[in-house]
Design a protein around this motif. Structure first.
Motif, PDB file in Angstrom:
ATOM      1  N   THR A  33      -6.858  11.037  -0.275  1.00  0.00           N
ATOM      2  CA  THR A  33      -7.815   9.941  -0.128  1.00  0.00           C
ATOM      3  C   THR A  33      -7.766   9.483   1.320  1.00  0.00           C
ATOM      4  O   THR A  33      -8.788   9.389   1.985  1.00  0.00           O
ATOM      5  CB  THR A  33      -7.436   8.760  -1.053  1.00  0.00           C
ATOM      6  OG1 THR A  33      -7.235   9.273  -2.372  1.00  0.00           O
ATOM      7  CG2 THR A  33      -8.500   7.694  -1.075  1.00  0.00           C
ATOM      8  N   HIS A  56       0.168   5.265  -4.108  1.00  0.00           N
ATOM      9  CA  HIS A  56      -0.270   4.030  -3.446  1.00  0.00           C
ATOM     10  C   HIS A  56      -0.478   4.240  -1.944  1.00  0.00           C
ATOM     11  O   HIS A  56      -1.395   3.670  -1.350  1.00  0.00           O
ATOM     12  CB  HIS A  56       0.756   2.908  -3.680  1.00  0.00           C
ATOM     13  CG  HIS A  56       0.857   2.531  -5.124  1.00  0.00           C
ATOM     14  ND1 HIS A  56      -0.105   1.788  -5.763  1.00  0.00           N
ATOM     15  CD2 HIS A  56       1.780   2.835  -6.066  1.00  0.00           C
ATOM     16  CE1 HIS A  56       0.219   1.631  -7.034  1.00  0.00           C
ATOM     17  NE2 HIS A  56       1.372   2.255  -7.240  1.00  0.00           N
ATOM     18  N   ARG A  59      -3.759   5.873  -1.330  1.00  0.00           N
ATOM     19  CA  ARG A  59      -4.888   4.938  -1.505  1.00  0.00           C
ATOM     20  C   ARG A  59      -5.009   4.003  -0.308  1.00  0.00           C
ATOM     21  O   ARG A  59      -6.093   3.691   0.143  1.00  0.00           O
ATOM     22  CB  ARG A  59      -4.665   4.050  -2.734  1.00  0.00           C
ATOM     23  CG  ARG A  59      -4.649   4.799  -4.019  1.00  0.00           C
ATOM     24  CD  ARG A  59      -6.030   4.840  -4.560  1.00  0.00           C
ATOM     25  NE  ARG A  59      -6.266   6.140  -5.159  1.00  0.00           N
ATOM     26  CZ  ARG A  59      -7.330   6.417  -5.885  1.00  0.00           C
ATOM     27  NH1 ARG A  59      -8.253   5.512  -6.084  1.00  0.00           N
ATOM     28  NH2 ARG A  59      -7.480   7.615  -6.391  1.00  0.00           N
TER      29      ARG A  59
END
Ligand code: URA
Length: 227
Positions: A33, A56, A59
């Motif tokens: 991402t 996490h 992201r």
């Protein structure tokens, strides 16, 4: 080569970040991402190198922002420093699918980014977190169980520093007793930081410049967490 000023090193780090953001040197770019370049103090004496971004981190685009990051912050707190005092990066800048282990070809494709970071930040101490960072930066096959807590003088990316391997903070999430070992290894960091000669300081500026006004960090610096 003449040493760079702190500002020049910050600018060069931002440039490196832009390069890494477009990196397609290995297949991990297809599933990421965000590129997790690294964050923290570009003038840090202490740099941490972890393994690879997890869910996490992928992201948010920042390292150690999940559970392992909380353990790392608590360990830093135990020696009186915060994550803003240090620089944090990983061996891989992109998340391996399902958090699987980094593959040798991914490490070789990515290591140039890490070595360039070390060359710019010029830390006194690099604390490697776990096996992958330790093996890459020590150039030795020895596992973390054997070498944790043992400081090793090294030259990495042209910088004379101390390599200090410790267990990965995530180990304490699975094995709570590991927190004692991590705390004991962390407790040696302050002495390592003060007992090692600093990397040569940048030369004094040729002409006196007016001090830069204190302003909001530029968006790019803010994203990188450069202070
Ligand atoms: N584990 C790592 O090795 N790095 C991160 O950024 C997060 C978890």
């Amino acid at each position: 080569m003449q040493a760079r000023s702190a500002q020049e090193r910050r600018d060069a780090l931002v440039e490196l970040y832009h390069e890494a953001r477009g990196c397609e040197r290995c297949p991990l770019h297809q599933s990421r991402t965000k590129v997790v370049f690294g964050s923290g103090n570009a003038d840090a004496d202490l740099m941490f190198v972890g393994e690879a971004p997890g869910y996490h981190e992928d992201r948010q685009g920042a390292p150690f922002v999940g559970q392992a990051g909380k353990v790392l912050e608590s360990l830093l707190g135990s020696i009186g420093i915060s994550r803003h005092d240090v620089y944090i990066a990983n061996v891989l800048k992109c998340r391996p699918p399902g958090n699987r282990d980094p593959q040798p070809d991914e490490i070789s494709a990515c290591e140039g980014h890490l070595f360039a970071q070390v060359e710019l930040i010029r830390p006194r101490v690099i604390c490697t977190l776990g096996n992958f960072a330790t093996k890459l930066l020590s150039g030795q096959p020895h596992g973390i169980t054997r070498v944790h807590g043992r400081a090793q003088p090294r030259r990495i990316a042209g910088v004379d520093l101390v390599l200090y391997p410790i267990f990965h903070p995530a180990a304490a999430l699975y094995t709570p007793a590991m927190m004692d070992t991590l705390r004991a290894d962390f407790a040696k960091l302050p002495e390592l930081l003060t007992g090692v000669p600093a990397a040569p300081p940048p030369p004094p500026p040729v002409a006196r410049e007016a001090p830069a006004p204190v302003a909001e960090p530029e968006p790019e610096y803010a994203q990188l967490g450069l202070f």
